[in-house]
Design an enzyme around this catalytic site. Structure first.
Site, PDB file in Angstrom:
ATOM      1  N   ARG B 294       0.800  -1.281   0.004  1.00 24.01           N
ATOM      2  CA  ARG B 294      -0.155  -0.025  -0.218  1.00 24.01           C
ATOM      3  C   ARG B 294       0.944   1.343   0.084  1.00 24.01           C
ATOM      4  O   ARG B 294       0.680   2.288  -0.659  1.00 24.01           O
ATOM      5  CB  ARG B 294      -1.044   0.054   1.254  1.00 24.01           C
ATOM      6  N   TYR B 434      -5.677  -1.208  -7.159  1.00 25.89           N
ATOM      7  CA  TYR B 434      -5.008  -2.498  -6.656  1.00 25.89           C
ATOM      8  C   TYR B 434      -4.537  -2.307  -5.079  1.00 25.89           C
ATOM      9  O   TYR B 434      -4.427  -1.235  -4.653  1.00 25.89           O
ATOM     10  CB  TYR B 434      -4.287  -2.991  -7.616  1.00 25.89           C
ATOM     11  N   GLU B 435      -4.512  -3.220  -4.540  1.00 28.36           N
ATOM     12  CA  GLU B 435      -3.731  -3.444  -3.219  1.00 28.36           C
ATOM     13  C   GLU B 435      -5.100  -2.837  -2.282  1.00 28.36           C
ATOM     14  O   GLU B 435      -4.740  -2.145  -1.200  1.00 28.36           O
ATOM     15  CB  GLU B 435      -2.548  -2.801  -2.824  1.00 28.36           C
ATOM     16  N   GLY B 436      -6.252  -3.011  -2.509  1.00 32.15           N
ATOM     17  CA  GLY B 436      -7.418  -2.698  -2.027  1.00 32.15           C
ATOM     18  C   GLY B 436      -8.036  -1.243  -2.488  1.00 32.15           C
ATOM     19  O   GLY B 436      -7.325  -0.256  -2.323  1.00 32.15           O
TER      20      GLY B 436
END
Lengths: 593, 593
Positions: B294, B434-436
């Site tokens: 993140r 991406y990555e949440g």
């Protein structure tokens, strides 16, 4: 695969319940009965969904071809274009005298939204033709009209607008394309134009280019620019096509989006051109096109947002992921649909409240154009002139942002091309740029339109808001606090901003220009606030009178409340930025950037 | 053609003058003398400009190949990857024990920004490897570390993260991939994973997949998920490669951007996997990767904004169009450069003030990570845990918006692919997903992080702001009114928002969740406000003490004033949205959308 369904019910609601077209006392409007417009919208919606939308993604993936100097549109475009022509759609709002169907602009706009939402690249071919035809209609000689309009209104011939050159876009005074007068009254046009949408293709028999160029010896700069009709193929006296006119395509651009529409480098080599309108008054003639084109682009911003919204909504209802924090809403399934989650709803309501308010704003603008053109109403003319940059800048900026938000609902599926969400974003991006980049719209608004005719159009706008608030404050208490009060507050912010410009812009115009972009958005929000107040009033009145379809009207009230509570307060931020003046923006030396 | 120059001077200013690394009392920091970091940054900058950037646009245009089950990266990537490996860059901030160079995270982040700005797609191959290696470092057995880390830290082998499946992304409890225990302690992994960045390619000898899967019989949902190491090729005892492990690529995705990085559908068919960390504790192990990832994604948002800004600035200085409203500034030329126009400056300063403030925020985050990891400082650990979703969500959303604004400076040239601006936007778009996805970041922030450890990390943040304001209010009067007062006001907005959640979220958690996205942005603005106040203090102090390069410090003050006056007031809008609560967002039935 993405899909699209024309929002005919919402359009009908706006045309008949909010704007009450048949009562509007505009020539031709009395005939726009609900059944009649419904038939047009329904048919247009079918064409949008079944003919144009299926070619949208394939057109994006395939793009245009360019071989041996000839441009080809993506597969299927030619056949669809022929069907559109056969249905008479390109001439819907063009005069009967030249083969059109004489519908007012408001109907052309309502229908145009659907076509544009279904396939922006495709619809641009006829949209640009429409703009060019409008310029000929407004500024051409009767002979020019007789020659060019019938085939252009049918789209047997298409049209283009040629402004930009490699070294100048906004600043057209720098233009180098030349027009040498010939003894027969025609001109020889030479120069290069870039970014020419629909500049060439295989959809029509001829392409009528409207080209800005300078006649040698004329005034310097923008005052020496004239507008010319330059056909791709010469037109014989009997209307048949003659020799090629030395108009060639240098290349087509690789772009972020609108792959299905050819963006051409156009080379003019001693091409024969005919003056359209007066010499050196080309900008005025071009602005007929530009103002219409700006409304058309505003429509594109809205249209792509609608298309993207529909697909993000479908996904949010379908995709099961996580549980509602207040307890499972789909207890028998493995998870709840996305739409139970507050932040997904926030996202969807941003979109929905923008789109429905924006559609009202756009149709109001179209109605003002009709009012100005068909009744000669100077007030309407002044108001739409003021609102045009707001419509263009606000609806395309926000429309783009909404396509980005729609993409976000789908997560990773929004980023891959398969689901079509990326295309909505990529296609919507151009609308912020062409027909005058949005910064130029803001400049036009603050630098020119605000002070036009002594500022009376802006005052007229405020008067309109004031009257509306006064007349409707008593509808009921909730309506007053949820709609009228926020609208008043937002309008007060707009007034304070205009006042700041007046007080400080005289001393230093940068105090106004540094806030121009914020002013455009502030203005846009107030317009949408006014639209929502009007929509909510209409919905409340319908509910009060016990009309059927309470769900529909209640949804309008709820969506409107969202806009007023969560979107409209942006006006205060824009005002505070405006009031910070020129210093924060102008203090840094160019070298210090 | 776009270009990129690493902003080493700004990074150095932040590392040494603002954050005073060598005085920070963190192991390894004392050695980070200015000359030393300058050498690293300069060398990294050279590689970014001369090795990675030239492959950015070609990689975008060419994309990845997929033939006979084998993925290939774009031309030139393999050679450049080998050069990066030879320079030891992938292991810069990895432990010496496994072949790394032992630099702290703050240096890895500073350098990573340059690589990512120059070529995001390329840098992801090593970025994902870094993330996977970190997870093995944190949760692996010593044998696993010995086996996998040395080649991964060298990038002889690369790594991936496998979370998403076709029917689940955010809600990993729905996962179907299975891990059947074998007698020898290994597992047989079967299932399909999608959206696997760098899932396969021709850059490394082996790919080490970290795969989330469920061991049959384990707890339901997210609590039954475990993490496995699944190599593409089996690894023999001597470290050499053995048989293919039944890991195959189903397809690669067509995407909006990051075309140079292969996004794969990965199929696992009875592939051998090794448990990483404890059974059923896979999410915890995965979060080691995710948190690092993140921050890496936050960096990408900033990096693309920087790259886009540089190119829009160059265009604004070079392109002659129109005249300054206050009089020609380039009277001998045909027009003035774009940068004289207030709205262009507004646009550029939005970018510049975000980027420089954002870089400070990011490096502050990296320093907090070092502090937490290297000194075991629980306060730093708590604070970075709180700030991670803010860094990710705010820097990628705003970073994306800035690439869009940068595009806008170029008008039509920003839309065609030739100038490279479209790619910055298209590449930056993925970082919001991406990555949440950023909505999930906001949910993590408001639903989990705010209340963590009794809410003490948020209180700690407020205390920090308060202390800063107290200690620096007396620097001088201008500084107080231009920096301290706005920071206080913004921080007060953030406190009011947190208070609103506390007062109302208990009754109905939707009151908090409906405002989560706005809270994330509100928080981000306050962080950037704090950064700018700190930067401005540093600059003012340097000026007061008569340091050279007054231009640089004055530019910092001017840019900071812009942020405080024009960007930071957004906190009030976010607060007003938050305070409108759940009703506007939750009232509309799903059917009424």
């Amino acid at each position: 695969m993405p899909s699209y369904t024309a929002p005919t019910k919402d359009t009908q609601f706006l045309l008949h319940e909010v704007f009450k077209l048949t009562e509007a006392d505009i020539p031709g409007y009395a005939e726009l009965e609900s059944d009649f417009t419904n038939a047009i919208l329904t048919e247009a919606g079918k064409i949008a969904s079944s003919l144009l939308q299926p070619l949208n993604q394939s057109g994006d993936q395939e793009g245009c071809g360019f071989e041996d100097g000839q441009v080809t549109a993506p597969n299927g475009f030619k056949e669809a274009f022929d069907e559109m022509k056969a249905g008479g759609w390109p001439g819907l709002d063009m005069p009967e005298a030249y083969g059109g169907q004489n519908m007012p602009n408001v109907i052309g706009t309502a229908v145009g939204e659907y076509f544009s939402a279904a396939n922006q690249s495709f619809t641009m071919y006829q949209g640009l033709t429409h703009g060019a035809a409008s310029a000929i209609l407004a500024h051409g000689t009767e002979e020019q009209k007789q020659t060019y309009l019938p085939p252009m209104i049918q789209c047997t011939w298409t049209g283009t607008m040629n402004l930009t050159e490699p070294h100048c876009g906004t600043d057209l005074g720098l233009m180098r394309t030349k027009a040498d007068p010939q003894e027969d009254g025609s001109y020889k046009i030479s120069g290069q134009k870039i970014f020419i949408s629909a500049g060439d293709h295989n959809l029509s028999e001829n392409v009528i280019h409207l080209v800005l160029a300078k006649i040698p010896g004329g005034p310097d700069g923008i005052k020496g620019v004239s507008l010319f009709i330059v056909p791709k193929f010469m037109v014989n006296d009997d209307g048949s096509l003659g020799a090629h006119n030395g108009v060639s395509v240098g290349s087509i651009e690789e772009k972020m989006g609108i792959h299905g529409n050819a963006t051409c480098v156009m080379n003019y080599d001693d091409s024969t051109g005919y003056l359209l309108g007066e010499a050196h008054k080309g900008m005025r003639a071009m602005f007929t096109m530009m103002n219409e084109a700006r409304l058309g682009v505003a429509m594109q911003g809205l249209a792509q947002a609608e298309a993207a919204y529909q697909n993000s909504l479908a996904y949010a209802k379908d995709r099961l992921q996580g549980r509602a924090v207040t307890g499972a809403e789909n207890p028998d399934g493995p998870a709840d649909p996305l739409i139970v989650h507050p932040d997904i709803r926030r996202n969807l309501l941003d979109q929905k409240s923008f789109i429905e308010g924006g559609r009202a704003f756009l149709l109001w603008g179209a109605k003002l154009i009709d009012q100005a053109h068909l009744t000669g109403d100077a007030e309407a003319e002044g108001l739409i002139s003021l609102l045009t940059p707001v419509l263009k800048g606000f609806l395309t900026d926000q429309g783009y942002d909404m396509t980005v938000q729609a993409q976000q609902v789908l997560g990773g599926h929004g980023y891959i091309e398969e689901w079509g969400m990326s295309q909505f974003t990529r296609d919507a991006r151009i609308a912020m740029i062409y027909e005058g980049a949005n910064g130029v719209q803001a400049l036009d608004l603050v630098g020119r339109k605000l002070a036009q005719d002594g500022g009376k159009h802006l005052l007229g706008f405020f008067e309109r808001v004031k009257t509306f608030c006064k007349e409707n404050a008593d509808l009921n208490e909730d309506y007053k606090t949820q709609f009228i009060d926020p609208l008043k507050a937002a309008s007060k912010d707009l007034q304070a901003a205009a006042q700041f410009f007046m007080m400080n812009g005289m001393k230093n115009p940068n105090h106004a220009l540094a806030g121009s972009y914020d002013f455009m958005h502030l203005f846009g929000h107030v317009c949408l606030g006014l639209m929502w107040a009007d929509i909510a009033k209409t919905a409340q009145t319908a509910l009060d009178s016990g009309q059927e379809d309470a769900d529909f009207y209640n949804a309008k009230l709820t969506t409107g409340r969202f806009y007023m509570a969560r979107r409209l307060p942006a006006t205060a931020l824009h005002l505070s930025r405006i009031q910070s003046g020129a210093d924060p923006v102008m203090s840094l030396d160019a070298d210090q950037f």
